[in-house]
Design a protein around this motif. Structure first.
Motif, short mmCIF file in Angstrom:
data_model
loop_
_atom_site.label_atom_id
_atom_site.label_comp_id
_atom_site.label_asym_id
_atom_site.label_seq_id
_atom_site.Cartn_x
_atom_site.Cartn_y
_atom_site.Cartn_z
N ASP A 41 -0.32 61.70 -19.02
CA ASP A 41 0.46 62.84 -18.54
C ASP A 41 -0.44 63.62 -17.59
O ASP A 41 -1.47 64.15 -18.00
N MET A 42 -0.05 63.67 -16.31
CA MET A 42 -0.94 64.21 -15.30
C MET A 42 -1.24 65.69 -15.50
O MET A 42 -2.38 66.14 -15.32
N GLU A 43 -0.26 66.46 -15.91
CA GLU A 43 -0.49 67.89 -16.12
C GLU A 43 -1.48 68.13 -17.25
O GLU A 43 -2.40 68.94 -17.14
N GLN A 44 -1.29 67.40 -18.34
CA GLN A 44 -2.22 67.51 -19.47
C GLN A 44 -3.60 66.98 -19.09
O GLN A 44 -4.62 67.49 -19.54
N TRP A 45 -3.61 65.95 -18.25
CA TRP A 45 -4.88 65.37 -17.83
C TRP A 45 -5.71 66.35 -17.02
O TRP A 45 -6.92 66.47 -17.21
N TYR A 46 -5.07 67.08 -16.12
CA TYR A 46 -5.79 68.08 -15.32
C TYR A 46 -6.37 69.17 -16.22
O TYR A 46 -7.47 69.66 -15.97
N ARG A 47 -5.63 69.55 -17.25
CA ARG A 47 -6.16 70.55 -18.19
C ARG A 47 -7.37 70.00 -18.93
O ARG A 47 -8.34 70.71 -19.19
N THR A 48 -7.31 68.71 -19.28
CA THR A 48 -8.43 68.08 -19.98
C THR A 48 -9.68 68.06 -19.10
O THR A 48 -10.78 68.36 -19.55
N ILE A 49 -9.50 67.71 -17.82
CA ILE A 49 -10.62 67.67 -16.89
C ILE A 49 -11.25 69.04 -16.74
O ILE A 49 -12.47 69.21 -16.81
N VAL A 50 -10.42 70.06 -16.53
CA VAL A 50 -10.93 71.41 -16.27
C VAL A 50 -11.51 72.04 -17.54
O VAL A 50 -12.63 72.56 -17.54
N GLU A 51 -10.76 71.97 -18.63
CA GLU A 51 -11.16 72.68 -19.83
C GLU A 51 -12.24 71.95 -20.63
O GLU A 51 -13.11 72.59 -21.22
#
Length: 218
Positions: free
Chosen positions: A129-139
């Motif tokens: 899930d791209m939206e969740q993935w971006y959060r994982t990368i940042v956070e």
């Protein structure tokens, strides 16, 4: 008794106090054991082990998936499409490979875009899930490497400036830059800039490719 060594696999070993001294004790005692250690803080592992375990340890950097491996995770195996020993003179093998791959062109291009967006991390296949993935990368990744790795290991005096520098570099990724231009844009002196850039490269957060320019005097 067996003469074979016992293998111990220890993950996130850097969180254990003086782990390098404990391993050194068993190694120097010629104990019948081998240690395979891993950790998310590459910089801290290198720093802790460089002195106490010098000559006793070998490092192996594990990188994200290659694009070919990424395709295999998506059930596209190129090994059957590409010749093992291509005949480059007659171009017949190249033509066969082309016709084999062209059938999967759209899928390959789709996954290539996905590969660039996810960085080839295997964890992507758990999330998808791209939206969740971006959060994982940042956070997770960003905060872990920047604050728990670089800031704590190198005792960075201005973490906010370092974070600003990382975000600025990420915004112009793959573009050329000069130390002069970057220092002016970030309002930072060049020596501090070079030092922080060294920290980022040591932790593999950024990679810098120097541009060769022949001297005008030559």
């Amino acid at each position: 008794p067996s003469r074979e060594s016992t293998y111990f696999l220890l993950d996130e070993i850097h969180v254990m106090k003086e782990w390098q001294l404990q391993l050194k004790y068993y190694i120097d005692a010629h104990a019948k054991c081998r240690f395979i250690i891993s950790g998310s803080s590459k910089t801290l592992l290198y720093l802790d082990a460089s002195e106490s375990l010098a000559g006793r340890i070998r490092f192996l950097d594990v990188f994200p998936l290659t694009f070919r491996e990424f395709l295999e995770f998506n059930n596209i195996d190129l090994s059957g499409m590409l010749p093992q020993k291509p005949d480059l003179e007659g171009f017949e093998d190249i033509e066969k490979a082309y016709h084999s791959i062209i059938e999967h062109k759209q899928s390959i291009l789709y996954f290539l875009s996905q590969y660039f967006d996810t960085g080839g991390y295997p964890e992507w296949f758990k999330i998808r899930d791209m939206e969740q993935w971006y959060r994982t990368i940042v956070e997770d990744y960003f905060a872990l490497i920047l604050f728990k790795d670089i800031v704590s290991v190198f005792k960075v005096k201005d973490p906010i400036l370092l974070e600003k520098m990382v975000r600025d570099i990420a915004a112009v990724s793959t573009n050329r830059f000069t130390y002069k231009g970057l220092s002016e844009r970030l309002d930072i002196d060049r020596e501090t800039l070079k030092l922080y850039l060294y920290y980022l490269q040591s932790s593999m957060m950024v990679f810098v490719a120097d541009v060769f320019a022949p001297s005008k005097k030559a």
